[in-house]
Motif scaffolding. Sequence first.
Motif, short mmCIF file in Angstrom:
data_model
loop_
_atom_site.label_atom_id
_atom_site.label_comp_id
_atom_site.label_asym_id
_atom_site.label_seq_id
_atom_site.Cartn_x
_atom_site.Cartn_y
_atom_site.Cartn_z
N ILE A 297 0.85 -1.19 0.00
CA ILE A 297 0.00 0.00 0.00
C ILE A 297 0.88 1.24 0.00
CG2 ILE A 297 -2.01 -1.09 1.07
CD1 ILE A 297 -1.06 -0.06 3.76
N ALA A 298 0.30 2.36 -0.46
CA ALA A 298 1.07 3.59 -0.60
C ALA A 298 1.43 4.19 0.76
CB ALA A 298 0.28 4.60 -1.42
N ASP A 309 4.58 4.86 -7.88
CA ASP A 309 6.02 4.67 -7.80
C ASP A 309 6.29 3.59 -6.76
OD1 ASP A 309 8.74 4.76 -7.53
OD2 ASP A 309 8.84 6.84 -6.83
N PRO A 310 6.89 2.46 -7.15
CA PRO A 310 7.15 1.38 -6.18
C PRO A 310 7.91 1.84 -4.94
CG PRO A 310 7.56 0.61 -8.41
CD PRO A 310 7.32 2.09 -8.52
N ALA A 311 8.73 2.89 -5.07
CA ALA A 311 9.49 3.38 -3.92
C ALA A 311 8.57 3.99 -2.86
CB ALA A 311 10.51 4.42 -4.38
N ASN A 312 7.34 4.30 -3.23
CA ASN A 312 6.38 4.91 -2.30
C ASN A 312 5.47 3.87 -1.66
OD1 ASN A 312 4.87 7.03 -1.00
ND2 ASN A 312 3.31 6.84 -2.59
N PHE A 313 5.85 2.60 -1.73
CA PHE A 313 4.97 1.55 -1.22
C PHE A 313 5.63 0.74 -0.11
CE2 PHE A 313 2.61 2.85 -4.75
CZ PHE A 313 1.33 2.33 -4.65
N ARG A 314 4.80 0.31 0.83
CA ARG A 314 5.26 -0.57 1.91
C ARG A 314 4.40 -1.82 1.95
NH1 ARG A 314 1.79 -0.71 6.17
NH2 ARG A 314 0.31 1.02 6.43
N ILE A 315 4.92 -2.87 2.56
CA ILE A 315 4.20 -4.14 2.64
C ILE A 315 2.97 -3.99 3.53
CG2 ILE A 315 4.36 -6.52 3.46
CD1 ILE A 315 7.32 -6.45 2.67
N LEU A 316 1.85 -4.51 3.07
CA LEU A 316 0.63 -4.55 3.88
C LEU A 316 0.80 -5.64 4.93
CD1 LEU A 316 -2.36 -3.84 4.46
CD2 LEU A 316 -2.98 -5.49 2.67
N GLU A 317 0.68 -5.25 6.18
CA GLU A 317 0.82 -6.23 7.27
C GLU A 317 -0.52 -6.42 7.97
OE1 GLU A 317 4.28 -4.89 9.48
OE2 GLU A 317 5.64 -5.88 8.05
N SER A 318 -0.76 -5.75 9.10
CA SER A 318 -2.03 -5.92 9.78
C SER A 318 -3.17 -5.39 8.91
CB SER A 318 -2.01 -5.16 11.11
OG SER A 318 -3.25 -5.29 11.79
N MET A 319 -4.22 -6.21 8.77
CA MET A 319 -5.37 -5.84 7.96
C MET A 319 -6.23 -4.79 8.67
SD MET A 319 -5.25 -7.44 5.04
CE MET A 319 -6.93 -7.53 4.41
#
Length: 435
Positions: A297-298, A309-319
């Motif tokens: 997610i952004a 931009d992929p650099a602006n994304f982090r892994i989705l963890e807790s829903m």
Amino acid sequence: MAEKNAADARCGVDAGKRRFLGGTALAALGALIGDAGALSGSGISSAYAQAAAPSAAPPAPAPVAPKAPQHLKFPGKNEGLVVLGDRPLVAETPESLLDDDTTPTEKFYIRNNGQIPEETRDPDGWKITIDGEVNNKLEITLGELKSKYKAVTRRMVLECGGNGRAAFSPPARGNQWTNGGAGCAEWTGVPLADLLKTAGLKKTAKYTAHYSSDLHLSGDAGKPPLSRGVRIEKALDPNTLIVWAMNGQPLPNIHGGPVRLVVPGWPGSASQKWLTRIWVRDREHDGPGMTEFSYRIAIKPMVPGDKGDPANFRILESMPVRSIITNPANGAKLAAGTRDLKLRGASWAGDLTVKQVDISTDAGMTWRQAKLEKPKNKYDWQRWTASVKLPSDGYYEVWARATDSKGAMQPHQAASWNPQGYGGNAMHRIAVLVG
């Protein structure tokens, strides 16, 4: 068929035809009362409109009726499940089928990324390997896992990372889930932490990487269809389990049998089915489903519909927090004179708990708090009930809004748009007609 389903998903067709509110409220009302003539935008049936219109005016074209949903036909599965894709097989559970405290296996949603492997003839001989940043490589069969470790049973939510995707505007890529990419079953297995303790984690252990036996859709045996992982802290959570039973029965092949991971509270893609290997890594895993926009997610809000931009994304963890109305069903017709509307539902919030659920029957102008039950154990969903007074017969929309233990509340519409539509948790709404 695959091309047709993919096209339908891209256009949001499945979402529209399964959501009572997918079109206008008046069109939905026409469907509710079973009008032989489709309702026009003004709420007048085409037949009535033609009769009432001046003779010089041409008749308005009849609106195109939405296509019927494709229901699942799969051994051991409820035929009410709705197919979102057939390559790979993906099917969601309508909210009204999630009215059980514990989701029956036959009602549990299906999500695959590759080809479904054949069912093993020797479940207890199934082997799991734990290697990488460990002191002792561990190879263990399912039979040994059952006999050497203490099993636990916990009722926990499993939820697809794309659940709620259909609510994004403009549409995001992927299967157009409404709220049916979730279920809460009883899982029996062993904490992954117990096996990691046996293997002995090195100080360099940072992340897990999960592998399975399913084949890539292309048929390439050297290409995993999906390989995700979690931070080592989540892997050591005592509720992260390697499971072999679901609702007291051997884990079905379609749900990853004979053995799978269940990583509660995080996207279901981390809960690898048909588990064969856990590779402990000294860095964040970069397997299929871990990079670019996959399950990410952004960080900074992006313009809806933008490339990103992929650099602006982090892994989705807790829903994110979510609530659903499980009774009455969307589109229910109630007897004339009904003034007390009794509601049931479920709510959950990833790694957190649900603090409150509120109900509205006037488009959010006023809210009434529901009675919220405590979870059976951590990561269980929280069932809720409510009773609302209706002033008269007529058409009503019922909204449900949950708030998590940190105060985050469900939005009116899916927020934080991202190219693949993760984290969409818009309020659930149903429509009912009284009389």
